[in-house]
Motif scaffolding. Structure first.
Motif, short mmCIF file in Angstrom:
data_model
loop_
_atom_site.label_atom_id
_atom_site.label_comp_id
_atom_site.label_asym_id
_atom_site.label_seq_id
_atom_site.Cartn_x
_atom_site.Cartn_y
_atom_site.Cartn_z
N ASN A 171 33.61 32.55 28.89
CA ASN A 171 33.05 32.54 27.86
C ASN A 171 33.77 32.17 27.21
N ALA A 172 35.14 32.99 27.06
CA ALA A 172 35.94 33.01 25.89
C ALA A 172 36.76 31.76 25.38
N LEU A 173 37.00 30.74 27.26
CA LEU A 173 37.50 29.77 26.59
C LEU A 173 36.26 29.04 27.04
N ASP A 174 35.40 28.98 27.56
CA ASP A 174 34.58 27.80 27.23
C ASP A 174 35.22 26.90 29.04
N GLU A 175 35.27 27.65 29.67
CA GLU A 175 36.31 26.88 31.01
C GLU A 175 35.18 27.63 32.34
N ASP A 176 35.10 26.58 32.92
CA ASP A 176 34.95 27.54 34.69
C ASP A 176 35.65 27.49 35.25
N PHE A 177 36.15 28.85 35.98
CA PHE A 177 36.82 29.52 37.20
C PHE A 177 36.21 29.41 38.27
N LYS A 178 36.74 29.98 39.33
CA LYS A 178 36.73 30.43 40.57
C LYS A 178 36.96 31.84 41.23
N LEU A 179 36.48 32.02 41.48
CA LEU A 179 37.06 33.81 42.05
C LEU A 179 38.24 33.02 43.76
N ARG A 180 39.08 33.79 43.73
CA ARG A 180 40.33 32.92 44.67
C ARG A 180 39.93 33.10 46.20
N ILE A 181 40.29 32.11 47.19
CA ILE A 181 39.92 32.44 48.20
C ILE A 181 41.33 33.05 49.20
N SER A 182 42.43 33.10 48.45
CA SER A 182 43.11 32.72 49.22
C SER A 182 44.73 33.23 48.05
N LEU A 183 45.63 33.75 48.51
CA LEU A 183 46.87 34.63 47.39
C LEU A 183 48.10 33.62 47.76
N GLU A 184 47.94 32.69 48.59
CA GLU A 184 48.99 31.70 49.47
C GLU A 184 49.72 30.76 47.88
N LEU A 185 48.78 29.92 46.87
CA LEU A 185 49.33 29.64 46.34
C LEU A 185 50.59 29.85 45.16
N TYR A 186 50.00 31.30 44.79
CA TYR A 186 50.59 32.28 43.14
C TYR A 186 52.03 32.71 44.25
N LEU A 187 51.47 33.14 45.03
CA LEU A 187 52.86 34.04 46.09
C LEU A 187 54.16 33.08 46.16
N LYS A 188 53.53 31.77 46.81
CA LYS A 188 54.37 30.77 46.48
C LYS A 188 55.18 30.68 45.75
N ARG A 189 54.29 30.66 44.54
CA ARG A 189 55.18 30.46 43.41
C ARG A 189 56.18 30.96 42.68
N LEU A 190 55.75 32.33 43.58
CA LEU A 190 56.85 33.16 43.50
C LEU A 190 58.59 33.94 44.18
N ILE A 191 58.27 32.90 45.36
CA ILE A 191 59.29 32.51 46.14
C ILE A 191 59.98 31.79 45.41
N VAL A 192 59.34 30.76 44.98
CA VAL A 192 59.91 29.55 44.23
C VAL A 192 61.15 29.69 42.74
N GLY A 193 60.36 30.75 42.04
CA GLY A 193 61.04 31.79 41.18
C GLY A 193 61.99 32.64 41.47
N GLY A 194 62.31 32.80 42.28
CA GLY A 194 63.65 33.47 43.48
C GLY A 194 63.83 34.84 44.19
N LEU A 195 62.02 34.82 44.22
CA LEU A 195 61.66 36.25 44.50
C LEU A 195 61.58 36.11 46.88
N GLU A 196 62.80 36.49 46.73
CA GLU A 196 62.67 35.92 47.96
C GLU A 196 61.54 36.91 49.03
N ARG A 197 61.31 37.86 48.69
CA ARG A 197 60.16 38.24 50.10
C ARG A 197 59.09 39.70 49.47
N VAL A 198 57.89 38.82 49.19
CA VAL A 198 56.62 38.62 48.35
C VAL A 198 55.50 38.62 49.41
N TYR A 199 54.25 39.92 48.95
CA TYR A 199 53.59 40.23 49.74
C TYR A 199 52.43 40.79 48.54
N GLU A 200 51.16 40.76 49.25
CA GLU A 200 50.13 41.02 48.15
C GLU A 200 49.07 41.92 49.57
#
Length: 497
Positions: free
Chosen positions: A220-249
């Motif tokens: 409501n605050a942004l008046d935008e539709d959102f979704k609940l995540r189905i995976s962790l993948e795409l954000y964790l890969k962003r962290l690999i791009v950022g130089g964190l070489e080994r990450v898990y969640e």
């Protein structure tokens, strides 16, 4: 007759509840409100005493828990107290705790929570017990616990009232203690390998990284539709791009799908990504991780599920999807050159497919139909068709397939891993193909994630990644029949419907 009996049982229970509330009112009117006490210092648990009796004999201890059994015999009584670790007997004598306190003890009910102070000893029958010098009522139970000898046998009620299940069923309590230990063992192993545990968003504008239908909501605050995540993948890969070489969640993901013995709409997923390795590195890590967790939590690398023994101590089998289909379906996919040939084979073997399915999709359907159920011992199934792997690197020598594996045990998929696609141009084309599937009615297809593509254009090193189904892992390691048995509070249909 059964209806009348049930009605009489309900009347009896209602009468017992009434008596308990009357006891509460009496306690409060006499200045003994059982809900006023704010703390009670516990020095040990039941199993500490039982497992270390030789050291504990004659020592003063303080423990707390729920009264599960009670035998009043004039001037002396026995009660069994249940804490997180298990049951222990307490011997309660009037001369030891005082006449007034003994009268109060005799009025206590099964289910009441008490604090017991006393000396560790053995009874004449050899049962390790605590000779109480003090018994304090810490909380009054106003409900009636299920019949003690049969526990909580109604499966549906066990899931809805897990708090009662944990009280009445030692196996349930043991399962969830093991689940906690499994998660701790995973974290210790990965931390020891130089991985960083991170947290990424659950509420996302683009739910990608898996083939699943998301839950949708409105912010409501942004008046935008959102979704609940189905995976962790795409954000964790962003962290690999950022130089964190080994990450898990390790975290909850949400998929708007059905309920069965292996599926719940919210479940625990672990994903990890490691720079400068590939899917072979992920296979090695998976094998070592499973072996480590089983040994640490169960004390063995041989596990038994539903009477079937599985050996985590031996090297895990590795087989390509094409070879698995050849072995179990008698079809050599290397000889299938066209989509029409694939469709003809599917019709011949009674494998159902849709018009949108390509040759690689039909190979996957053959694998699911003929091979999966045979993969009982730990097995890596490798080299999937590109059509079902939109985020995975192609095999250089055969671009119809990708560097991906799924890990199977007991005929179940336990993990899914890739040599991650890090070519932003190729990735954009894969997203485009997914968008076309979405337009054709595939609700599980991914949509294009422009920010993720931008991250890939910044540059992602060669990377291996994997997703583990934590709940299925817990099912296997605790010999639990259904996913609901390893979820403290599984999703349930409303009682109003």
């Amino acid at each position: 007759m059964a209806t009348q009996q049930k009605k009489e049982q309900e009347q009896d229970i209602n009468q017992l509840r009434k008596v308990r509330r009357e006891k509460l009112i009496d306690l409060q009117s006499n200045g003994k409100n059982p809900f006023e006490l704010t703390k009670f210092d516990v020095t040990c648990h039941a199993m500490d005493i039982k497992e270390n009796y030789e050291e504990m004999e004659g020592k003063q201890v303080t423990l707390a828990g729920r009264i599960m059994q009670k035998r009043v015999m004039g001037k002396a009584s026995f009660c069994n107290v249940l804490d997180q670790s298990g049951n222990i007997q307490s011997y309660v004598a009037r001369d030891s705790i005082g006449e007034e306190a003994y009268k109060d003890f005799k009025k206590m009910d099964i289910g009441d929570i008490v604090g017991v102070e006393g000396e560790v000893f053995k009874t004449k029958t050899g049962e390790i017990s605590v000779h109480a010098s003090s018994v304090k009522l810490l909380s009054k139970s106003l409900q009636i616990l299920p019949e003690k000898y049969h526990g909580l046998t109604n499966t549906d009620m066990r899931y809805r009232q897990r708090y009662v299940d944990l009280i009445m069923n030692p196996d349930a309590r043991d399962t969830f203690i093991k689940r906690s230990k499994i998660l701790s063992a995973i974290r210790r192993y990965l931390d020891g390998q130089g991985f960083l545990e991170v947290e990424t968003p659950m509420l996302v504008s683009n739910a990608g990284g898996a083939a699943a239908r998301p839950f949708e909501t409105h912010f409501n605050a942004l008046d935008e539709d959102f979704k609940l995540r189905i995976s962790l993948e795409l954000y964790l890969k962003r962290l690999i791009v950022g130089g964190l070489e080994r990450v898990y969640e390790i975290g909850r993901v949400f998929r708007n799908e059905g309920l069965d013995t292996r599926h719940n709409p919210e479940f625990t997923l672990m994903e990890l990504y490691q720079a400068y390795t590939d899917y072979n590195g992920m296979m090695d890590l998976t094998e070592k991780l499973y072996r480590h967790v089983a040994q640490e939590v169960l004390g063995t690398t041989t596990i038994t599920y539903n009477g079937v023994e599985m050996d985590l101590g031996k090297p895990f089998e590795r087989i390509t999807m094409v070879d698995a289909v050849k072995k179990y379906a008698g079809v050599d996919w290397n000889e299938v050159e066209t989509l029409e040939q694939a469709r003809a084979l599917a019709r011949e073997k009674h494998v159902e497919f849709e018009d949108r399915h390509k040759k690689g999709d039909i190979l996957s359907l053959f694998f699911e139909e003929f091979a999966e159920e045979h993969l009982i011992q730990p097995t890596f199934v490798m080299d999937h068709p590109i059509e079902i792997s939109p985020l995975t690197k192609k095999k250089p020598e055969n671009p119809e397939y990708v560097e991906r594996f799924e890990f199977f045990m007991n005929g179940w998929e336990m993990a899914n891993a890739y040599s991650e696609l890090n070519d932003p141009i190729d990735q954009r084309e894969r997203f485009k193909a997914q968008e076309e599937l979405l337009a054709q009615g595939d609700e599980e297809a991914n949509t294009t994630d422009e920010d993720f593509l931008n991250a890939l254009e910044i540059g992602m090193p060669p990377t291996g990644g994997i997703g583990f189904g934590i709940d299925r892992m817990c099912m296997l390691l605790t010999d639990s029949a259904a996913i609901r048995d390893v979820l403290l509070f599984p999703t349930m249909k409303s009682l109003d419907k």
